[in-house]
Design a protein around this motif. Structure first.
Motif, PDB file in Angstrom:
ATOM      1  N   LEU A  10       7.608  10.538  16.197  1.00  0.00           N
ATOM      2  CA  LEU A  10       7.981  10.928  14.842  1.00  0.00           C
ATOM      3  C   LEU A  10       9.302  10.288  14.425  1.00  0.00           C
ATOM      4  CD1 LEU A  10       7.306  12.701  12.369  1.00  0.00           C
ATOM      5  CD2 LEU A  10       8.594  14.552  13.463  1.00  0.00           C
ATOM      6  N   ALA A  11      10.201  10.063  15.397  1.00  0.00           N
ATOM      7  CA  ALA A  11      11.487   9.435  15.079  1.00  0.00           C
ATOM      8  C   ALA A  11      11.278   8.044  14.494  1.00  0.00           C
ATOM      9  CB  ALA A  11      12.357   9.358  16.339  1.00  0.00           C
ATOM     10  N   VAL A  12      10.316   7.292  15.028  1.00  0.00           N
ATOM     11  CA  VAL A  12      10.010   5.971  14.480  1.00  0.00           C
ATOM     12  C   VAL A  12       9.520   6.105  13.041  1.00  0.00           C
ATOM     13  CG1 VAL A  12       8.623   3.881  14.753  1.00  0.00           C
ATOM     14  CG2 VAL A  12       9.417   5.107  16.776  1.00  0.00           C
ATOM     15  N   ALA A  13       8.642   7.083  12.811  1.00  0.00           N
ATOM     16  CA  ALA A  13       8.091   7.282  11.470  1.00  0.00           C
ATOM     17  C   ALA A  13       9.172   7.715  10.483  1.00  0.00           C
ATOM     18  CB  ALA A  13       6.975   8.327  11.521  1.00  0.00           C
ATOM     19  N   VAL A  14      10.045   8.631  10.905  1.00  0.00           N
ATOM     20  CA  VAL A  14      11.115   9.102  10.016  1.00  0.00           C
ATOM     21  C   VAL A  14      12.051   7.953   9.660  1.00  0.00           C
ATOM     22  CG1 VAL A  14      13.153  10.579   9.890  1.00  0.00           C
ATOM     23  CG2 VAL A  14      11.004  11.502  10.774  1.00  0.00           C
ATOM     24  N   GLY A  15      12.418   7.153  10.667  1.00  0.00           N
ATOM     25  CA  GLY A  15      13.269   5.993  10.399  1.00  0.00           C
ATOM     26  C   GLY A  15      12.612   5.018   9.444  1.00  0.00           C
ATOM     27  N   SER A  16      11.310   4.806   9.611  1.00  0.00           N
ATOM     28  CA  SER A  16      10.583   3.866   8.754  1.00  0.00           C
ATOM     29  C   SER A  16      10.506   4.360   7.318  1.00  0.00           C
ATOM     30  CB  SER A  16       9.170   3.645   9.302  1.00  0.00           C
ATOM     31  OG  SER A  16       9.203   3.026  10.564  1.00  0.00           O
ATOM     32  N   ILE A  17      10.083   5.615   7.140  1.00  0.00           N
ATOM     33  CA  ILE A  17       9.923   6.135   5.788  1.00  0.00           C
ATOM     34  C   ILE A  17      11.273   6.232   5.089  1.00  0.00           C
ATOM     35  CG2 ILE A  17       9.223   8.160   4.447  1.00  0.00           C
ATOM     36  CD1 ILE A  17       7.015   8.623   6.463  1.00  0.00           C
ATOM     37  N   GLY A  18      12.307   6.658   5.829  1.00  0.00           N
ATOM     38  CA  GLY A  18      13.632   6.730   5.234  1.00  0.00           C
ATOM     39  C   GLY A  18      14.108   5.378   4.745  1.00  0.00           C
ATOM     40  N   ALA A  19      13.886   4.338   5.546  1.00  0.00           N
ATOM     41  CA  ALA A  19      14.314   2.993   5.152  1.00  0.00           C
ATOM     42  C   ALA A  19      13.487   2.463   3.984  1.00  0.00           C
ATOM     43  CB  ALA A  19      14.220   2.047   6.343  1.00  0.00           C
ATOM     44  N   PHE A  38      12.180   4.074   1.523  1.00  0.00           N
ATOM     45  CA  PHE A  38      12.565   4.685   0.258  1.00  0.00           C
ATOM     46  C   PHE A  38      14.014   4.398  -0.127  1.00  0.00           C
ATOM     47  CE2 PHE A  38       8.828   7.568   0.849  1.00  0.00           C
ATOM     48  CZ  PHE A  38       8.214   7.268  -0.351  1.00  0.00           C
ATOM     49  N   SER A  39      14.771   3.773   0.765  1.00  0.00           N
ATOM     50  CA  SER A  39      16.186   3.533   0.450  1.00  0.00           C
ATOM     51  C   SER A  39      16.595   2.070   0.506  1.00  0.00           C
ATOM     52  CB  SER A  39      17.074   4.329   1.426  1.00  0.00           C
ATOM     53  OG  SER A  39      16.866   3.913   2.763  1.00  0.00           O
ATOM     54  N   SER A  40      15.750   1.217   1.087  1.00  0.00           N
ATOM     55  CA  SER A  40      16.171  -0.168   1.325  1.00  0.00           C
ATOM     56  C   SER A  40      15.886  -1.113   0.160  1.00  0.00           C
ATOM     57  CB  SER A  40      15.472  -0.719   2.579  1.00  0.00           C
ATOM     58  OG  SER A  40      14.066  -0.784   2.390  1.00  0.00           O
ATOM     59  N   LEU A  77      -0.071   2.804  -8.099  1.00  0.00           N
ATOM     60  CA  LEU A  77      -0.311   1.912  -6.955  1.00  0.00           C
ATOM     61  C   LEU A  77      -0.024   2.623  -5.640  1.00  0.00           C
ATOM     62  CD1 LEU A  77       1.302  -1.367  -8.349  1.00  0.00           C
ATOM     63  CD2 LEU A  77      -1.134  -0.970  -7.944  1.00  0.00           C
ATOM     64  N   GLY A  78       1.066   3.393  -5.601  1.00  0.00           N
ATOM     65  CA  GLY A  78       1.399   4.125  -4.385  1.00  0.00           C
ATOM     66  C   GLY A  78       0.369   5.171  -4.038  1.00  0.00           C
ATOM     67  N   GLY A  79      -0.183   5.837  -5.045  1.00  0.00           N
ATOM     68  CA  GLY A  79      -1.220   6.825  -4.783  1.00  0.00           C
ATOM     69  C   GLY A  79      -2.472   6.195  -4.187  1.00  0.00           C
ATOM     70  N   ILE A  80      -2.864   5.034  -4.718  1.00  0.00           N
ATOM     71  CA  ILE A  80      -4.028   4.333  -4.161  1.00  0.00           C
ATOM     72  C   ILE A  80      -3.740   3.885  -2.739  1.00  0.00           C
ATOM     73  CG2 ILE A  80      -5.508   2.308  -4.410  1.00  0.00           C
ATOM     74  CD1 ILE A  80      -4.970   2.534  -7.450  1.00  0.00           C
ATOM     75  N   ALA A  81      -2.528   3.371  -2.518  1.00  0.00           N
ATOM     76  CA  ALA A  81      -2.151   2.936  -1.170  1.00  0.00           C
ATOM     77  C   ALA A  81      -2.167   4.103  -0.197  1.00  0.00           C
ATOM     78  CB  ALA A  81      -0.766   2.290  -1.206  1.00  0.00           C
ATOM     79  N   LEU A  82      -1.676   5.261  -0.626  1.00  0.00           N
ATOM     80  CA  LEU A  82      -1.675   6.447   0.239  1.00  0.00           C
ATOM     81  C   LEU A  82      -3.101   6.829   0.631  1.00  0.00           C
ATOM     82  CD1 LEU A  82       0.528   9.590  -0.217  1.00  0.00           C
ATOM     83  CD2 LEU A  82      -1.920   9.852   0.194  1.00  0.00           C
ATOM     84  N   ALA A 114       5.154   0.982  -0.357  1.00  0.00           N
ATOM     85  CA  ALA A 114       5.036   0.975   1.102  1.00  0.00           C
ATOM     86  C   ALA A 114       5.389   2.334   1.690  1.00  0.00           C
ATOM     87  CB  ALA A 114       5.943  -0.106   1.692  1.00  0.00           C
ATOM     88  N   GLY A 115       6.396   3.013   1.112  1.00  0.00           N
ATOM     89  CA  GLY A 115       6.746   4.337   1.615  1.00  0.00           C
ATOM     90  C   GLY A 115       5.611   5.328   1.450  1.00  0.00           C
ATOM     91  N   LEU A 116       4.972   5.333   0.289  1.00  0.00           N
ATOM     92  CA  LEU A 116       3.829   6.222   0.068  1.00  0.00           C
ATOM     93  C   LEU A 116       2.658   5.839   0.964  1.00  0.00           C
ATOM     94  CD1 LEU A 116       3.963   6.524  -3.825  1.00  0.00           C
ATOM     95  CD2 LEU A 116       4.462   8.328  -2.165  1.00  0.00           C
ATOM     96  N   ALA A 117       2.445   4.534   1.141  1.00  0.00           N
ATOM     97  CA  ALA A 117       1.348   4.079   2.001  1.00  0.00           C
ATOM     98  C   ALA A 117       1.555   4.525   3.435  1.00  0.00           C
ATOM     99  CB  ALA A 117       1.226   2.557   1.927  1.00  0.00           C
ATOM    100  N   TYR A 118       2.769   4.374   3.932  1.00  0.00           N
ATOM    101  CA  TYR A 118       3.045   4.740   5.318  1.00  0.00           C
ATOM    102  C   TYR A 118       2.900   6.239   5.524  1.00  0.00           C
ATOM    103  CZ  TYR A 118       5.000   4.159   9.977  1.00  0.00           C
ATOM    104  OH  TYR A 118       5.161   4.118  11.337  1.00  0.00           O
ATOM    105  N   PHE A 119       3.262   7.020   4.496  1.00  0.00           N
ATOM    106  CA  PHE A 119       3.048   8.464   4.573  1.00  0.00           C
ATOM    107  C   PHE A 119       1.559   8.759   4.719  1.00  0.00           C
ATOM    108  CE2 PHE A 119       2.451  12.657   2.556  1.00  0.00           C
ATOM    109  CZ  PHE A 119       3.264  13.421   3.396  1.00  0.00           C
TER     110      PHE A 119
END
Length: 403
Positions: free
Chosen positions: A67-76, A78-80, A228-233, A353-358
């Motif tokens: 989960l730490a990998v996922a949290v780091g990924s999603i956080g980045a 949405f902020s990068s 687009l994010g909703g479709i990706a999710l 990408a953040g929505l897709a990864y979620f």
């Protein structure tokens, strides 16, 4: 058609004077970045059991580490986007990639579990930063070349993943120490990054729409990005479920042998890799909406076939069709996200990408919950439903955006 050269964004002034050789070098450099990202992620994946044994983790603590990998990924993710927009894709690819490589080399070296969690979160953040930056670069390369290349670049990620997993397995089976393997993979990644990034385009400008001459639009208020994010999710719910549940379906429902059950993942991944290398030609010929319609319909048909005919050959055929159908969802949606009016390419990509990864993380959980309440075939019917939703909504959104 929307994906013919006339449909691409105007090439920024800073890129117009690039020679043909420089444009080709940028294309090859971006291919190298996608390959290395896939190879590095697979090299980490090979060592999940090693991490479990090294730190003597029970299933709960191992789940927290993942989960730490996922949290780091999603956080980045949405902020990068804004940071990449300021720094440019060249610096962002180098920074994210080197962070990912350094953290990979430290995973089996850190002495304490809490340090492992920090390293894995930073690994995920570096991976996500590289992911967003190289996809923004890929969109700029498409504009520069005047033809689709996004799907083939994502195909290079798949090839890198398969190569990393295969090479890691061979080296470890011949006695290489896990610490040395990760250090070698990290060193190779760093070397390729240092060699490739000078050829990466110096920056990726926003798509030059009039709205961008004033204050930049907010991605949080962009209905196009949310669509687009909703479709990706939804698409990644289906993809994530396949990674975790296809083998279980083969074993528990089809009654296949261990070897045949493991072939389910290979069939799905092989279908994805093959379709990505064909996706650009299809998108150039028929356009993005038609590609999404046919691909999602194929995925839906493949899943329904695997569920209605629970026999080894039929199920493997269905999973291959699922891979073929889902392969080009992210390349098309990422290409569209990079061209949303008034939004910088990196910002749009980070949002989608953040929505897709979620969705990728949510998929296995949703299937597991439905399976717990009903049965695995009914649980996997959610995958077919997701594909059907993408087939219905995806082309409409892309046509409305004129992608």
């Amino acid at each position: 058609m929307s994906d013919q050269p006339s449909g691409f964004a105007v090439v920024p002034a800073s890129h117009r004077d690039l020679s043909a050789a420089q444009r080709n070098r940028a294309h090859w450099a971006t291919m190298a970045l996608f390959f290395i990202a896939g190879m590095m992620y697979a090299s980490w994946g090979v060592h999940v059991p090693t991490v479990r044994d090294r730190f003597q983790l029970n299933p709960g603590l191992l789940s927290v580490a993942l989960l730490a990998v996922a949290v780091g990924s999603i956080g980045a993710m949405f902020s990068s986007g804004a940071w990449i927009a300021r720094m440019g894709t060249r610096r962002a690819c180098l920074g994210g990639g080197l962070t990912m490589a350094l953290c990979a080399a430290l995973i089996l070296v850190v002495p304490a579990y809490w340090m492992l969690l920090v390293v894995l979160a930073l690994f995920g953040a570096g991976m996500a930063t590289l992911d967003v930056a190289m996809n923004a670069e890929a969109s700029a390369v498409e504009n520069l070349l005047g033809r689709p290349v996004m799907s083939a670049l994502h195909g290079m990620f798949s090839v890198g993943g398969m190569s990393g997993a295969a090479l890691g397995g061979v080296l470890l089976s011949h006695g290489m120490a896990p610490v040395l393997h990760l250090a070698l993979a990290a060193a190779l990644s760093a070397l390729v990054l240092l060699l490739a990034c000078p050829a990466v385009l110096p920056h990726v400008a926003p798509v030059p729409h009039p709205a961008e001459r004033g204050a930049p639009a907010s991605r949080w208020r962009s209905s196009a990005l949310w669509a687009l994010g909703g479709i990706a999710l939804i698409a990644l719910i289906a993809e994530g479920a396949m990674y975790d549940w296809a083998t279980v379906y083969m074993r528990d429902v089809v009654g296949a042998s261990a070897a045949a059950a493991s072939a389910a993942y290979a069939a799905f991944s092989g279908g994805m890799a093959a379709a990505r290398f064909a996706g650009d030609a299809v998108r150039a010929r028929f356009g993005a909406p038609q590609l999404v319609l046919v691909s999602a319909s194929l995925a839906c048909a493949g899943m329904i076939g695997a569920l209605l005919l629970p026999y080894p050959v039929a199920a493997l055929t269905g999973f291959t069709l699922m891979g073929l159908g889902l392969a080009n969802m992210m390349p098309v949606l990422f290409a569209a996200a990079a061209r949303v009016e008034g939004i910088h390419a990196a910002v749009g990509l980070a949002h989608v990408a953040g929505l897709a990864y979620f969705g990728l993380l949510l998929g296995p959980v949703v299937i597991g919950a439905v399976t717990q309440m009903t049965s695995l075939p009914l649980g996997l019917s959610v995958v077919a439903l997701c594909a059907a939703l993408v087939a219905c909504a995806g082309p409409k959104v892309l046509r409305r955006l004129r992608i």
